[in-house]
Scaffold this motif. Structure first.
Motif, short mmCIF file in Angstrom:
data_model
loop_
_atom_site.label_atom_id
_atom_site.label_comp_id
_atom_site.label_asym_id
_atom_site.label_seq_id
_atom_site.Cartn_x
_atom_site.Cartn_y
_atom_site.Cartn_z
N HIS A 20 0.83 -1.22 0.00
CA HIS A 20 0.00 0.00 0.00
C HIS A 20 0.86 1.26 0.00
CE1 HIS A 20 0.49 -0.47 4.43
NE2 HIS A 20 0.06 -1.71 4.23
N CYS A 21 2.00 1.21 0.72
CA CYS A 21 2.88 2.39 0.77
C CYS A 21 3.62 2.58 -0.56
CB CYS A 21 3.88 2.26 1.91
SG CYS A 21 3.10 2.23 3.53
N CYS A 112 0.51 5.53 7.18
CA CYS A 112 1.80 5.15 6.57
C CYS A 112 1.83 5.56 5.10
CB CYS A 112 2.04 3.65 6.73
SG CYS A 112 0.69 2.62 6.10
N CYS A 113 0.66 5.46 4.42
CA CYS A 113 0.59 5.79 3.00
C CYS A 113 0.61 7.30 2.77
CB CYS A 113 -0.66 5.17 2.39
SG CYS A 113 -0.67 3.38 2.50
ZN LIG Z 1 0.87 2.27 3.75
#
Ligand SMILES: [Zn+2]
Length: 299
Positions: A20-21, A112-113
């Motif tokens: 996802h990041c 985090c993203c």
């Molecule tokens: Zn993430």
């Protein structure tokens, strides 16, 4: 190497392990240096290390590792496989498709993203001044809507960025030292953050020292000018009616003031026998000045 390029180098070395990041960071690159014509996805940059990062992200996400090459005299990375390019657009831009102006909310839903996106945006279009010179961090955007969306993303970390228009670009900037430190932290530029903090501490210490020195000089001037004024009054009395005109306690005060024109009231009090407090000394000196003023008025 400038402070800014040190920050970018450090950010390029941060490797997010979560998919996802990686998507979030690539989304920033698609928004800020990507171009999609419906079948080929091209990323342009003069920064070779950035193109290498993009090529690596592409290979991690769709299994194709594009080369860095020249196109119309510009360095670029091209994803020419239509399916792979479409898949990359789909994951980074979402269902609504390619839109360089909007940040796909799905790509940056996790904290985090959001951080990964900001890191990508900074590598692409960001810069930060050497903290010894000034406090200034900015992201340059060719589009106002993207600038506003970026400002919103930054605000989600409690950092208050501003937008200003400069040469057809919209600059999202931060001017406050503390907030730049927060921003470096959000982007995980930890080495740069320490360097920034060290320089900031030295700079602020120097400013504080200057302030203290200026302040003490001002106080000293005050002491001296009051002392000079009092000495003038005493000399006037001595030269006109003589110091014997004053009561014995005022005479003692007058002699000590003349002898020590730059001592503070407290220090003068300590020279008296018996010693006297600041307010007592002040009272006596004021009386002497009043007498001098009365004598001047009589003339
Ligand atoms: Zn993430």
């Amino acid at each position: 190497m400038s402070f800014s390029s040190n920050v970018k180098d450090e950010l390029l070395k941060v490797n997010d392990s979560a998919r996802h990041c990686k998507i979030a960071m690539l989304a920033a690159f698609v928004n800020l240096c990507g171009y999609y014509d419906g079948s080929v996805l091209t990323f342009f940059s003069e920064h070779r290390a950035l193109l290498e990062k993009i090529s690596m992200l592409v290979s991690e996400l769709v299994g194709i590792r594009p080369d860095i090459r020249m196109l119309d005299n510009r360095l670029c990375v091209r994803v020419e496989d239509k399916t792979a390019a479409g898949k990359l657009i789909n994951v980074t831009m979402g269902n609504s498709g390619y839109d360089a102006q909007a940040i796909n909310p799905l790509a940056v839903s996790a904290v985090c993203c959001k951080r990964a996106y900001l890191r990508g945006a900074f590598i692409c279009t960001g810069s930060v001044s050497d903290p010894e010179k000034q406090y200034h961090l900015e992201f340059s955007n060719s589009d106002y809507d993207h600038a506003a969306a970026l400002k919103g993303l930054i605000a989600s970390f409690g950092i208050d960025a501003k937008i200003i228009e400069r040469k057809n670009h919209y600059i999202v900037y931060i001017k406050e030292g503390e907030q730049i430190v927060d921003m470096l932290n959000v982007m995980s530029a930890h080495k740069a953050l320490l360097e920034f903090e060290n320089l900031r501490v030295v700079k602020e210490l120097r400013n504080n020292l200057n302030r203290i020195v200026n302040c003490e000089t001002a106080n000293l001037n005050k002491v001296v000018s009051a002392g000079v004024r009092q000495a003038e009054a005493i000399e006037y009395i001595r030269n006109t009616v003589g110091l014997s005109y004053l009561s014995p306690s005022l005479q003692e005060m007058a002699k000590i003031r003349l002898e020590y024109p730059d001592l503070s009231l407290k220090e003068l009090g300590e020279k008296l026998t018996p010693p006297m407090g600041k307010s007592g000394v002040n009272h006596r000196l004021k009386k002497i000045c009043d007498i001098a003023n009365d004598l001047k008025g009589d003339k």
